[in-house]
Design an enzyme around this catalytic site. Structure first.
Site, PDB file in Angstrom:
ATOM      1  N   ASP A   1       0.837  -1.195   0.000  1.00 21.75           N
ATOM      2  CA  ASP A   1       0.000   0.000   0.000  1.00 21.75           C
ATOM      3  C   ASP A   1       0.875   1.250   0.000  1.00 21.75           C
ATOM      4  O   ASP A   1       1.930   1.262  -0.648  1.00 21.75           O
ATOM      5  CB  ASP A   1      -0.942  -0.037   1.219  1.00 21.75           C
ATOM      6  CG  ASP A   1      -2.283   0.603   0.932  1.00 21.75           C
ATOM      7  OD1 ASP A   1      -2.341   1.842   0.910  1.00 21.75           O
ATOM      8  OD2 ASP A   1      -3.269  -0.128   0.731  1.00 21.75           O
TER       9      ASP A   1
ATOM     10  N   HIS B   1      -3.586   5.937   3.791  1.00 20.44           N
ATOM     11  CA  HIS B   1      -4.355   4.770   3.363  1.00 20.44           C
ATOM     12  C   HIS B   1      -3.732   3.470   3.870  1.00 20.44           C
ATOM     13  O   HIS B   1      -4.423   2.600   4.427  1.00 20.44           O
ATOM     14  CB  HIS B   1      -4.431   4.779   1.841  1.00 20.44           C
ATOM     15  CG  HIS B   1      -5.351   3.778   1.236  1.00 20.44           C
ATOM     16  ND1 HIS B   1      -4.957   2.494   0.940  1.00 20.44           N
ATOM     17  CD2 HIS B   1      -6.646   3.873   0.823  1.00 20.44           C
ATOM     18  CE1 HIS B   1      -5.964   1.836   0.392  1.00 20.44           C
ATOM     19  NE2 HIS B   1      -6.995   2.656   0.303  1.00 20.44           N
TER      20      HIS B   1
ATOM     21  N   SER C   1     -11.272  -0.893  -0.153  1.00 22.98           N
ATOM     22  CA  SER C   1      -9.949  -0.883   0.478  1.00 22.98           C
ATOM     23  C   SER C   1     -10.046  -1.153   1.971  1.00 22.98           C
ATOM     24  O   SER C   1      -9.104  -1.675   2.575  1.00 22.98           O
ATOM     25  CB  SER C   1      -9.268   0.475   0.268  1.00 22.98           C
ATOM     26  OG  SER C   1      -8.821   0.628  -1.047  1.00 22.98           O
TER      27      SER C   1
ATOM     28  N   ASP D   1     -47.611  19.317 -25.992  1.00 23.57           N
ATOM     29  CA  ASP D   1     -46.234  18.961 -26.335  1.00 23.57           C
ATOM     30  C   ASP D   1     -45.608  20.073 -27.179  1.00 23.57           C
ATOM     31  O   ASP D   1     -45.925  21.252 -26.978  1.00 23.57           O
ATOM     32  CB  ASP D   1     -46.212  17.606 -27.061  1.00 23.57           C
ATOM     33  CG  ASP D   1     -44.967  16.793 -26.756  1.00 23.57           C
ATOM     34  OD1 ASP D   1     -43.892  17.135 -27.280  1.00 23.57           O
ATOM     35  OD2 ASP D   1     -45.077  15.825 -25.989  1.00 23.57           O
TER      36      ASP D   1
ATOM     37  N   HIS E   1     -40.670  16.207 -31.190  1.00 25.40           N
ATOM     38  CA  HIS E   1     -41.128  15.384 -30.063  1.00 25.40           C
ATOM     39  C   HIS E   1     -42.650  15.231 -30.072  1.00 25.40           C
ATOM     40  O   HIS E   1     -43.186  14.120 -29.932  1.00 25.40           O
ATOM     41  CB  HIS E   1     -40.652  16.050 -28.765  1.00 25.40           C
ATOM     42  CG  HIS E   1     -40.878  15.254 -27.520  1.00 25.40           C
ATOM     43  ND1 HIS E   1     -42.073  15.272 -26.823  1.00 25.40           N
ATOM     44  CD2 HIS E   1     -40.048  14.433 -26.830  1.00 25.40           C
ATOM     45  CE1 HIS E   1     -41.964  14.499 -25.753  1.00 25.40           C
ATOM     46  NE2 HIS E   1     -40.751  13.976 -25.731  1.00 25.40           N
TER      47      HIS E   1
ATOM     48  N   SER F   1     -41.436   9.676 -22.394  1.00 25.74           N
ATOM     49  CA  SER F   1     -42.271  10.436 -23.332  1.00 25.74           C
ATOM     50  C   SER F   1     -42.862   9.544 -24.407  1.00 25.74           C
ATOM     51  O   SER F   1     -43.923   9.837 -24.967  1.00 25.74           O
ATOM     52  CB  SER F   1     -41.435  11.530 -24.011  1.00 25.74           C
ATOM     53  OG  SER F   1     -41.180  12.589 -23.137  1.00 25.74           O
TER      54      SER F   1
END
Length: 1462
Positions: free
Chosen positions: A148, A223, A557, A848, A924, A1240
């Site tokens: 490590d 760490h 870890s 819409d 759309h 939609s």
């Protein structure tokens, strides 16, 4: 810090090099040397000096001189295996790779770094004299090697009080360096070395003098110190983090010895800690030689390398360690919750996932209305007295910018946050958003921040004890509603408190990487899970957030050293157990629940019950592992057979194991590898596999098998009993796995013969049978087609072996597969479509982006006059004439823009082209309208895909267009939407369809800012059903929009259709990806993987190796990667990503999607050949099996954040790759059509079905129609297969994914019973939801006073029961109305949620001509002892003809208004 050059010279000068006759390769002028690892497999000599000498000789022979060899050499691997790391040019590396003794030569690469309730939680307590900890004398004499970032030796966790002498087998030592010498080692910390040469060779900018890191085993990054503490730290009493999690800190094996190998270094330039694979390999080599018993590596890397590829330094080093009896434990990675992200995949490694503990840090927040909400934080500062509380949003009279998004708080004026606590919402991981939000609020003079986000994010304290408290969307919305309802909102924040045990549940952490294994899917990974969230352990004293040398950290870890500590204890107790036996003991004895018996959930998007891809065998159970009884053991020969079965060549296997190996022909099955798991990734029909068990329990033992087969799979074990005694210690067994529903005979002739015999027995003669039979289906399944009378068909259908007898049907090609998929085919005269006359004369209002009226799908051929009740009209405007563009199909068209103009000012139509009229620029609205009721249009396709007839769900309807959404972005002003709904009500529409919605945080249903709720309320009150989209913010939980109970809210599923796209590699292997690529076929061209590994970065880091090639990209940012590759001169792209169904069309530039597993296969091919090539074929359309139906990844999920007792979504419908009409302005338009995906697209499908139901049942109320749709929905796909929910990890769909299920139109037409409601019911809901009389009166337009006491929201007569906060017991009421046969009797059927008791009274409902409505009560109680996630079940009423099913969703909350972060 200090200069390191001298120490390198000293080390190198000790290396002896012999003279020899040589030929050499000179360095090419200007060629750059980089570190390469030359891997030679198992060492051929026991003398390390001789091995190193051979390495130098090899280098000398290539580089021409002893000096060049010295300068080039970085590491010599000489203990566990043979090889070296050296600085070489690419040409030198290629030439040395051709030597027969060389296994691989590959470039160096870098790994990433992947606390103390843990041990008591796992039952490893010192208080019990008979437990594993005391049986092993706390792990005494075990040596744990930790690779490590080094160690902070002064930490009290490394004190050697009570530690015995250094084990006699230890050969290692302590290496001196900057601020570290041998005096820092002791009987606890017995070894410390550092490895930096490869890191230095790759990072020449590393400044020894200025670097913050220490050139020694001493850690700058804490760490490694944290990891070593968890594995084997000594006892340190009275430890806490600023008063939180107080107690004694210790490791799992507190008397074990620790050896630290520092390979990870802080690089100031990048502000990152990196670990070179060459340095890691050298550290593992040294650790093997030194005599460690366990190796712990909290490191990982992706994309992945094969197990025989030295580029996976951990896998290669681990192989040699395991062969020498050293157990290697590694982190699964922190890339979760996405599937196929697990790392450290070699089957000889123990790979560890991370869970939470039964501990949390509850932080009480008291609002000004005296309501207390328990958030989560690590706040150790003083109590913050009642302080102003604000959510930054525009007060509607300001020209300044405002944002309540945590990452954008910076744009708010300082005065809006100064002196206040700020509420914000985020969709990003908590540690990212919290640091930004806290910084912005603090800078503005604020006093604290409340972050509303997705459950499962990592907690971290804020700098300077600044209050930063986390809640989920539901609680965040509760706080927001309080702010909006109060003139002067205030909040009090108290310091966090440590909560242990009940009611805190255990979960697999969001960040924990998930399976399946992307390299070898048959090898289950991860293997095991252990606590890895908010673990308290030692760190360096210079680490930010450390408190007296201790810190909370989260990650796999942290889970990895927990398993390393357990392994040390097991090894101490069972010295003769192999690493595989230890792994088996841990996996086979693991908890599938938490230690208290509660089920383990997996955090993610959304939360689900954990499965083996989340936690392997389960949560580690140390005490059980010590007494495993049986183990699945493995040795060298087993690993060799595995590598043979996995397709590795004889040469690479031979050099890896150090002896000649020839794989058998045929190669063994990888399924027979003796793992403590069975994973079959590609079951087609049936398979048989073998396992062998070794008895490690009492000599005379008898074991019996118990099988819980997966859904739809049959598992048979032979023998069923295993008998062990003094002579029989190992016994093998076979497992037969069969996919159900297959043919009974393997011989096609036998199958056909059985068909003839069946017909012969019915028709009376062999001749009649031969004349009758048309087809015998005898290969993929069993059945036949024959000419039969109706009576003969009825007779044969009653035979026990017959599943179905159905009349032959004539099929047509179809483009919008949707309607046939849902059973609404025009070819069936008895279908709902025909009975409803295709929706004739029903008027649907579509709010819409407008309409493209010239589309052929809006032709009015065959339509009669416009219904006389229609009051609307067609409004003219830019490029739209009401008299020309409307017809008998499009009978109305209006546009509404004043609200948008009031917000944005004049629209810049140069940058944002638009039409000031009902005409649709975006496309759309055109797509949506044609999906609902487009006319029949034959011979339609999209780029040649899905050719056939296009139509809407109700082709006979009339359409009224209300354009309230504008620009390419589809921006819709709430005022415009409300006006459109108001006009539609007046005009006389029968159904309203709104494929739009808000994002979290939502406004309450009585607030006009909630785009659809208020207008929809009035529409529904007038008998107009309102269908709206659930939103596209999935798969995160609590993101659902349009949550009012009077709205029918629609989620999106896939169809049983896909677009497989063949990718043929140069080795003639063909992989089927997914694309919408119409061609032309891209013939064999070069195939590349970017040098930087990040396709998105090609714009900033040019890579000239990809020009003119197809590029493989591992990415989550598909569109950016495609653009970057195209701009860099690539000819196409293969995208390896998490499984999803969103595909972008490809014209002349193929972009093909594969998952990580297939992407890794392609990457292996690239790495295994000098000139990889690929051919990409045009996509094809595949309909029906084997394409499964899934809830789409993007589809927003429940629970409802405004009112969690209201189940949302209500229903799901296909919404992925839906083909419909399109504006020619759209970039996706091809011939007036486009494929689009979203809720939609699902919404108009349900709108079309609502039209048919309204046409068939004109007197049904909107709530009756919704009930019919919800209670009759499929819980499987139409073919009976389970529906999964796509997300970061795939799971079985539940009501928060799809509501009642997948819409089933034919069943909805005859529901039997409905849960009906009227306006009064909705008023009672508003009262129960704590809306004020004034706000309710405003919505209704008349004075309303709520009753006292207020009604219960749980009694709203919904076709669902959702109990979000069950503490002990509750009773709810429902009323059903009979809409079927008058004289009907229904009986209740209950499928209760896990751990929930459900009792219904009465259990039988009797209807007749005088009794049309009946009520019943449901008593719900919990057996859970902790706060849980939601569990799901159902309640059905059946009369043997109708099954009226409603979903039941229950969450136990022993502690109310509590956010379960950990």
């Amino acid at each position: 810090m200090r200069n390191h050059r001298r120490s390198i010279i000293v080390v190198l000068s000790l290396v002896i090099v012999l003279s020899a006759d040589i030929s050499f390769v000179a360095h090419a002028a200007g060629a750059e040397s980089k570190v390469h690892i030359v891997y030679l497999g198992e060492k051929q000599h026991d003398d390390p000096e001789f091995v190193t000498e051979s390495h130098h000789q090899m280098l000398w022979s290539f580089l021409g001189s002893k000096e060049n060899a010295h300068d080039s050499m970085v590491h010599s691997f000489r203990h566990g295996f043979s090889g070296f790391a050296a600085k070489l040019t690419n040409s030198e590396a290629k030439k040395i790779a051709d030597l027969p003794e060389v296994v691989h030569v590959i470039p160096d690469r870098f790994y990433k770094l992947a606390t103390t309730r843990t041990w008591d939680y796992l039952g490893v307590s010192t208080a019990n004299p008979k437990n594993l900890l005391n049986d092993t004398n706390l792990g005494e004499q075990m040596i744990i090697g930790v690779i490590d970032t080094g160690v902070w030796p002064e930490s009290e966790v490394f004190n050697d009080n009570g530690i015995g002498p250094v084990p006699s087998h230890w050969k290692g030592g302590c290496e001196s360096g900057e601020m570290f010498n041998s005096s820092h080692c002791n009987k606890k910390l017995i070894g410390a070395k550092y490895f930096i040469n490869a890191f230095l060779a790759e990072h020449e900018s590393f400044n020894f003098t200025k670097s913050l890191d220490f050139i020694s085993p001493r850690a700058y990054n804490g760490h490694g110190t944290h990891v070593a503490t968890i594995a084997g730290g000594s006892y340190v009493p009275n430890t806490s983090y600023k008063g939180l999690a107080g107690g004694t800190v210790r490791g799992g094996a507190p008397r074990a010895h620790i050896a630290v190998y520092k390979t990870c270094w802080y690089l100031d330039d990048l502000d990152a800690t990196l670990c070179s694979s060459a340095d890691i390999l050298k550290a593992m080599d040294e650790a093997i030689y030194d005599g460690v018993d366990v190796l712990s590596l909290s490191l990982g890397y992706e994309p992945l390398f094969a197990e025989t590829d030295v580029r996976d330094g951990i896998s290669t080093g681990a192989f040699h360690a395991v062969l020498k009896g050293i157990t290697v434990v590694c982190a699964a990675g922190n890339a979760g919750p996405a599937a196929q992200t697990v790392t450290n995949l070699a089957p000889w490694i123990i790979t560890v996932a991370a869970t939470t503990l039964d501990r949390s840090f509850a932080t009480p927040m008291t609002l000004g209305n005296n309501r207390v909400i328990l958030g989560q934080a690590m706040y150790a500062g003083p109590e913050l007295g009642f302080t102003s509380l604000v959510y930054p949003e525009n007060p509607e009279n300001s020209n300044q910018n405002f944002s309540g998004v945590c990452e954008r708080l910076l744009i708010n004026p300082n005065h809006t946050m100064a002196g206040k606590v700020v509420l914000c919402f985020t969709t990003l991981p908590y540690d990212t958003s919290v640091s930004k939000a806290a910084r912005y609020v603090k800078r503005a003079g604020g006093f604290g921040v409340i972050i509303a986000g997705q459950p499962g994010n990592i907690l971290k304290p804020c700098l300077d004890d600044f209050p930063c408290v986390s809640v989920d969307y539901e609680l965040g919305t509760n706080i927001l509603l309080y702010i909006r309802s109060s003139g002067s909102p205030v909040v009090n924040i108290q310091p966090s408190r440590t909560l242990i045990g009940q009611p805190v549940g255990t979960k697999v952490a969001t960040f924990s990487s998930r399976g399946p294994n992307p390299i070898s899917a048959v090898i289950l990974k991860p293997d095991i899970a252990a606590p890895g969230v908010s673990i308290l352990a030692a760190t360096t004293t210079n680490t930010t957030f450390n408190d007296r040398g201790f810190i909370f950290l989260s990650g796999t870890s942290m889970a990895t050293p927990t398993i390393s500590g357990v392994v040390a204890l097991l090894k101490s107790l069972h010295r003769d157990w192999s690493p595989a036996a230890i792994r088996s003991a841990i996996v086979t004895t693991a908890w599938r629940t938490d230690p208290f018996g509660e089920l383990i959930f997996a955090e993610g998007s959304p939360r689900k019950l954990a499965d083996p891809f989340d936690y392997g065998g389960g949560l580690v159970n140390p005490e059980k592992a010590a007494k495993a009884g049986l183990v699945y053991d493995l040795g060298l020969e087993d690993y060799v057979l595995y590598m043979c079965s996995a397709g590795y060549n004889d040469s690479s296997i031979s050099q890896l194991v150090g002896k000649g190996t020839v794989c058998s022909n045929p190669r063994p099955s990888v399924l027979d590898f003796n793992l403590p798991s069975i994973t079959i990734p590609n079951l087609k029909e049936e398979v048989t596999l073998t396992r062998t068990l070794t008895n490690v329990g009492p000599l005379d033992s008898v074991y019996k098998v118990a099988v819980e087969p997966p859904l739809g799979v049959q598992v048979t074990v032979t023998p069923k009993t295993l008998v062990f005694n003094s002579r029989t210690k190992r016994v093998s067994f076979k497992v037969y796995v069969v996919y159900l529903g297959e043919k009974e005979h393997d011989d096609p002739e036998s199958v056909t013969k059985s068909h003839h015999q069946l017909l012969w027995s019915l028709l009376g003669s062999k001749e009649a049978a031969l004349d009758s039979i048309v087809y015998s289906y005898r290969h993929g399944f069993s059945g036949f087609a024959a000419k039969l009378t109706e009576s003969q068909a009825q007779q044969i259908s009653e035979l026990p072996e017959v599943v179905h007898v159905i009349q032959n049907t004539l099929y047509e090609l179809t483009t919008t597969r949707t309607w046939d998929f849902l059973g609404l085919s025009p070819g069936n005269p008895k279908s709902l479509l025909q009975k409803a006359n295709m929706g004739s004369d029903v008027i649907v209002g579509v709010v819409d982006t407008g309409v493209w009226p010239e589309s052929e799908m809006f032709n009015d051929k065959g339509f009669g006059p416009i219904p006389s009740r229609w009051k609307g009209g067609c409004e003219s405007g830019e490029r739209f004439s009401g008299s020309i563009h409307c017809n008998r199909k499009i009978i109305g068209a209006k546009y509404f823009v004043d609200g948008l103009l009031a917000d944005l000012g004049e629209l810049n139509r140069t940058e944002n082209p638009e039409y000031a009229s009902p005409r649709d620029f975006n496309g759309h609205g055109t797509h949506v309208a044609s999906t609902i009721g487009g006319s029949f249009l034959p011979n339609v396709s999209y780029l040649g895909l899905g050719r056939g007839t296009a139509r809407g769900g109700a082709p006979g309807i009339r359409i009224a267009i209300y354009k309230a959404c504008w620009l390419r972005s589809g921006s819709c002003s709430g005022a415009d939407v409300l006006k459109a709904i108001d006009e539609a009500i007046h005009d006389g529409v029968d159904v309203l369809s709104l494929s739009l919605g808000s994002k979290v945080p939502l406004f309450p249903e009585t607030d006009v800012r909630e785009l659809t709720s208020v207008g929809a309320f009035h529409a529904v009150a007038k008998g107009i059903p309102v269908v709206a989209a659930a939103g596209n913010d999935g798969p995160a939980a609590q993101t659902i929009a349009n949550v009012a109970p009077w709205i029918l809210t629609v989620a999106a599923s896939t169809l049983d259709r896909s677009f497989p796209t063949a990718i043929t590699l140069g080795n003639n292997i063909t992989i089927l990806g997914q694309a919408i690529f119409g061609g032309p076929e891209l013939d064999f061209v070069g195939l590349a993987y970017p040098l930087s590994r990040d396709c998105e970065d090609l714009s900033t880091s040019p890579d000239n190796t990809i020009e003119g090639k197809v590029v493989l990209c591992f990415t989550t940012r598909t569109n950016q990667a495609i653009t970057a590759v195209r701009n860099a001169g690539g000819l196409g792209v293969i995208i390896a990503r998490n499984p999803t169904h969103l595909l972008s069309p490809s014209v002349n530039f193929p972009s093909v999607a594969v998952d990580f597993e297939l992407g890794t296969d392609i990457l292996f091919y690239i790495r295994s050949t000098r000139s990889p090539i690929v051919k990409i074929h045009a996509s094809r359309t595949l309909v029906g099996h084997p394409v499964a139906t899934k809830v789409a990844t993007f589809s927003s999920r429940g629970p409802n954040s405004i009112s969690p007792a209201i189940l949302k979504p209500d229903i799901a419908a296909p919404g992925v790759n839906i083909l419909a009409a399109m504006s020619p302005n759209s970039s996706f338009n091809v011939g007036g059509f486009a494929m689009m995906s979203g809720t939609s697209m699902a919404t108009p499908i349900v709108s079309g079905i609502v039209v048919l139901l309204k046409s068939l049942h004109p007197h049904w109320s909107p709530s009756a129609i919704k009930s019919a749709i919800v209670t009759t929905a499929w819980k499987t796909d139409p073919s009976g297969e389970p529906i999964f929910a796509d997300g970061s990890s795939r799971k079985l769909a539940d009501p928060f994914d799809y509501g009642g299920g997948l819409v089933n139109p034919e069943k909805a037409a005859k529901p039997g019973l409905v849960y009906d409601m009227a306006t009064h019911d909705y008023i009672m809901y508003l009262c129960s939801a704590d809306y004020s009389d004034i706000s309710i009166s405003r919505v209704l337009g008349k004075t309303t006073v709520c009753p006292n006491p207020k009604p219960s929201v749980l009694d709203l007569n919904l076709p669902s029961i959702t109990i979000p906060n069950l503490k002990d017991e509750v009773t709810v009421t429902r009323t059903v109305t009979n809409v079927g046969p008058l004289d009907s009797i229904y009986n209740v059927v209950i499928d209760p949620p896990t751990g929930i008791n459900v009792t219904v009274t009465p259990t039988t409902l009797v209807f007749n001509s005088t009794t049309r409505k009946l009520s019943f009560t449901v008593r719900v109680s919990t057996t859970h002892k902790v706060n849980t996630g939601y569990y799901f079940g159902s309640l059905s009423w059946t009369d043997n003809l109708h099954d009226v099913a409603i979903p039941v969703s229950v969450r136990t909350q022993k502690l109310q208004r509590y956010y379960d972060e950990n």
